[in-house]
Design an enzyme around this catalytic site. Sequence first.
Site, PDB file in Angstrom:
ATOM      1  N   GLU A   5      17.198 -21.587  -4.746  1.00  0.00           N
ATOM      2  CA  GLU A   5      16.983 -20.566  -3.855  1.00  0.00           C
ATOM      3  C   GLU A   5      18.193 -20.374  -2.729  1.00  0.00           C
ATOM      4  O   GLU A   5      18.384 -21.488  -2.335  1.00  0.00           O
ATOM      5  CB  GLU A   5      15.778 -21.019  -2.897  1.00  0.00           C
ATOM      6  CG  GLU A   5      14.243 -21.249  -3.695  1.00  0.00           C
ATOM      7  CD  GLU A   5      13.662 -19.655  -3.939  1.00  0.00           C
ATOM      8  OE1 GLU A   5      14.144 -18.806  -3.722  1.00  0.00           O
ATOM      9  OE2 GLU A   5      12.641 -19.698  -4.456  1.00  0.00           O
ATOM     10  N   CYS A  28      17.479 -17.186   5.222  1.00  0.00           N
ATOM     11  CA  CYS A  28      18.047 -16.379   4.036  1.00  0.00           C
ATOM     12  C   CYS A  28      17.447 -14.915   3.744  1.00  0.00           C
ATOM     13  O   CYS A  28      17.951 -14.128   3.403  1.00  0.00           O
ATOM     14  CB  CYS A  28      17.732 -17.222   2.780  1.00  0.00           C
ATOM     15  SG  CYS A  28      15.895 -17.628   2.952  1.00  0.00           S
TER      16      CYS A  28
HETATM   17  P1  NDP Z   1      24.224 -26.028   2.059  1.00  0.00           P
HETATM   18  O1  NDP Z   1      24.330 -25.462   0.515  1.00  0.00           O
HETATM   19  O2  NDP Z   1      25.436 -26.421   2.732  1.00  0.00           O
HETATM   20  O3  NDP Z   1      23.231 -27.019   1.944  1.00  0.00           O
HETATM   21  C1  NDP Z   1      21.876 -27.118   1.623  1.00  0.00           C
HETATM   22  C2  NDP Z   1      21.384 -28.394   1.172  1.00  0.00           C
HETATM   23  O4  NDP Z   1      22.241 -28.689   0.020  1.00  0.00           O
HETATM   24  C3  NDP Z   1      21.904 -29.673   1.999  1.00  0.00           C
HETATM   25  O5  NDP Z   1      20.907 -30.675   1.778  1.00  0.00           O
HETATM   26  C4  NDP Z   1      23.246 -30.155   1.607  1.00  0.00           C
HETATM   27  O6  NDP Z   1      23.527 -31.471   1.880  1.00  0.00           O
HETATM   28  C5  NDP Z   1      23.258 -30.077   0.069  1.00  0.00           C
HETATM   29  N1  NDP Z   1      24.364 -29.676  -0.654  1.00  0.00           N
HETATM   30  C6  NDP Z   1      25.354 -29.003  -0.425  1.00  0.00           C
HETATM   31  N2  NDP Z   1      26.111 -29.194  -1.486  1.00  0.00           N
HETATM   32  C7  NDP Z   1      25.912 -29.762  -2.265  1.00  0.00           C
HETATM   33  C8  NDP Z   1      26.347 -30.170  -3.669  1.00  0.00           C
HETATM   34  N3  NDP Z   1      27.466 -29.757  -4.181  1.00  0.00           N
HETATM   35  N4  NDP Z   1      25.559 -31.043  -4.358  1.00  0.00           N
HETATM   36  C9  NDP Z   1      24.414 -31.481  -3.807  1.00  0.00           C
HETATM   37  N5  NDP Z   1      23.828 -31.019  -2.600  1.00  0.00           N
HETATM   38  C10 NDP Z   1      24.546 -30.400  -1.812  1.00  0.00           C
HETATM   39  O7  NDP Z   1      23.569 -24.562   2.912  1.00  0.00           O
HETATM   40  P2  NDP Z   1      23.343 -24.590   4.157  1.00  0.00           P
HETATM   41  O8  NDP Z   1      23.008 -26.094   5.173  1.00  0.00           O
HETATM   42  O9  NDP Z   1      24.583 -24.017   4.959  1.00  0.00           O
HETATM   43  O10 NDP Z   1      22.031 -23.587   4.341  1.00  0.00           O
HETATM   44  C11 NDP Z   1      22.211 -22.279   4.289  1.00  0.00           C
HETATM   45  C12 NDP Z   1      22.210 -21.761   3.142  1.00  0.00           C
HETATM   46  O11 NDP Z   1      20.817 -21.724   2.361  1.00  0.00           O
HETATM   47  C13 NDP Z   1      22.307 -20.173   3.308  1.00  0.00           C
HETATM   48  O12 NDP Z   1      23.299 -19.630   2.365  1.00  0.00           O
HETATM   49  C14 NDP Z   1      20.788 -19.724   3.139  1.00  0.00           C
HETATM   50  O13 NDP Z   1      20.878 -18.314   2.757  1.00  0.00           O
HETATM   51  C15 NDP Z   1      20.518 -20.338   1.999  1.00  0.00           C
HETATM   52  N6  NDP Z   1      18.944 -20.616   2.283  1.00  0.00           N
HETATM   53  C16 NDP Z   1      18.368 -19.963   1.446  1.00  0.00           C
HETATM   54  C17 NDP Z   1      16.929 -19.820   1.360  1.00  0.00           C
HETATM   55  C18 NDP Z   1      16.055 -19.449   0.035  1.00  0.00           C
HETATM   56  O14 NDP Z   1      14.939 -19.496   0.170  1.00  0.00           O
HETATM   57  N7  NDP Z   1      16.559 -18.585  -0.757  1.00  0.00           N
HETATM   58  C19 NDP Z   1      16.053 -20.188   2.446  1.00  0.00           C
HETATM   59  C20 NDP Z   1      17.048 -20.809   3.499  1.00  0.00           C
HETATM   60  C21 NDP Z   1      18.386 -20.868   3.321  1.00  0.00           C
HETATM   61  P3  NDP Z   1      24.490 -31.681   3.172  1.00  0.00           P
HETATM   62  O15 NDP Z   1      23.696 -31.253   4.431  1.00  0.00           O
HETATM   63  O16 NDP Z   1      24.488 -33.321   2.878  1.00  0.00           O
HETATM   64  O17 NDP Z   1      25.667 -31.184   3.014  1.00  0.00           O
END
Ligand code: NDP
Length: 453
Positions: free
Chosen positions: A228, A262
């Site tokens: 997502e 999102c």
């Molecule tokens: P990130 O992708 O940075 O982080 C989301 C999660 O993924 C966090 O737990 C993060 O951990 C983890 N993460 C990031 N990179 C990796 C990786 N390479 N491997 C494993 N885990 C990883 O997103 P944001 O925090 O910036 O959140 C916002 C984003 O999420 C936006 O793009 C938004 O649109 C999307 N989103 C989508 C939704 C949907 O339902 N489609 C709903 C809400 C948000 P850590 O914090 O430790 O980096």
Amino acid sequence: MKIKSINPYTEEINWTYDALSFGNCEDQIEKSRAAFSGWGSLSVEERTVYIARAAKVLRQNRRVYAEIITKEMGKPIRHSLAEIEKCAWLCDYYVANAAGFLRDEIVETEAEKSYVTYEPLGAVLGIMPWNFPFWQVFRFAVPTLIAGNVCLLKHASNVPGSALKIEKVFTEAGLPENVFKTLLIDAKTAMEIIDEDLVDGVSLTGSVGAGSEIGEIAGRMIKPFVLELGGSDPFIVLEDADIDRAAEVGVRARFLNAGQSCIAAKRFIVIEDVVVDFIEAFELHMQELKIGDPMDEDTDIGPVAKKEFLDNLEKVLKDAKKKGAEPHVYGEEYEKGYFFRPTLVPAASTDMKVLNMEVFGPIAPVVMAKDENDAVKIANSTEFGLGAEIWSADLKRAERLAKRIRSGFVTINGRVKSDPRLPFGGTKKSGIGRELSYYGLKEFVNIKTIVVN
Ligand code: NDP
């Protein structure tokens, strides 16, 4: 490594935790896998009893959980309370429907009997974002658990308090030990867990970059995954729309959660005949927004969740100005807290970052369209395809256009909102798979065919 939670309003540290090493995780996951044999062999009806209790725990402690959300990521307390209630509603929905959804399905063939049965997969890892710290996790975990899997949670590093409290909700609901477990780990360790074959499926809600990395590893390891990801939802206003209502809802659709959603309306596409009226109405409703202390019950917009987001948002505005935009900024300036003032960018053009990337903050660009065909063309000119809104008094016309929008969700004369009863997910770079409803429940099951001759 330390995992630190910072209050975006006070800029003070809430709490700090030591991150688990990969070695420690292996032990924890081993325990969860052992718990699967008991949990996975219960009937769906037996498992729903625990989820019903989780709904009760959520409602009993809603204030405590809501305050943690607000402290960790700055969401106004009113909205944090609503988030907790929505999690409880989701539990109610699956308690009422999961057994029916997961019932064996008889299929008529020439055999004596043939049917489809749904079996859990094992341990599923959820990697979740901070923007709806409870909702995103419950949306993943409740259907996954009810289907008989055990869940491991890697939450975003800025919301460890929420992550631990969620584990506690399930413990207090009486779930057997290790059936739902929070792992305080960094992104690298989460990737290692998948790469080392420790889990049977992955669900990620997050950015496109994270989705691409997780999808790559999960694909290589042949694990089912749900992604997502981001969105850049168009909000189309046709010339026959109720302009004031569209503007009022548009303000909510853009500025809820300080624009960090999102499915926020991220591009306002307005037919040129009504663009002046729309902007005027939109600005009036923007002025009603109360910006300030997120613990205050009247606040509509709090700070953004992390300090580094302020720079990103500034860069987007700088780019728009360089390309000729004249943004209108609202609200007073704050000395403390990660505040970004709500900003309208009238007459935005498609070469501006504000329109061609996902802007995760309170900036509302308005772009003019010549007619409905032009509006659809602009709406589809994005790599994302999560949600979309269309405003028109002619519902048949709006439904016709809805089918031309490449997205997972379209709302006519309203705001896109996730709802346990409806499938949720995106197309294009917005993701793979669906959450919620009947469809979400079937993402982490083995759809097994049995033929009796
Ligand atoms: P990130 O992708 O940075 O982080 C989301 C999660 O993924 C966090 O737990 C993060 O951990 C983890 N993460 C990031 N990179 C990796 C990786 N390479 N491997 C494993 N885990 C990883 O997103 P944001 O925090 O910036 O959140 C916002 C984003 O999420 C936006 O793009 C938004 O649109 C999307 N989103 C989508 C939704 C949907 O339902 N489609 C709903 C809400 C948000 P850590 O914090 O430790 O980096």
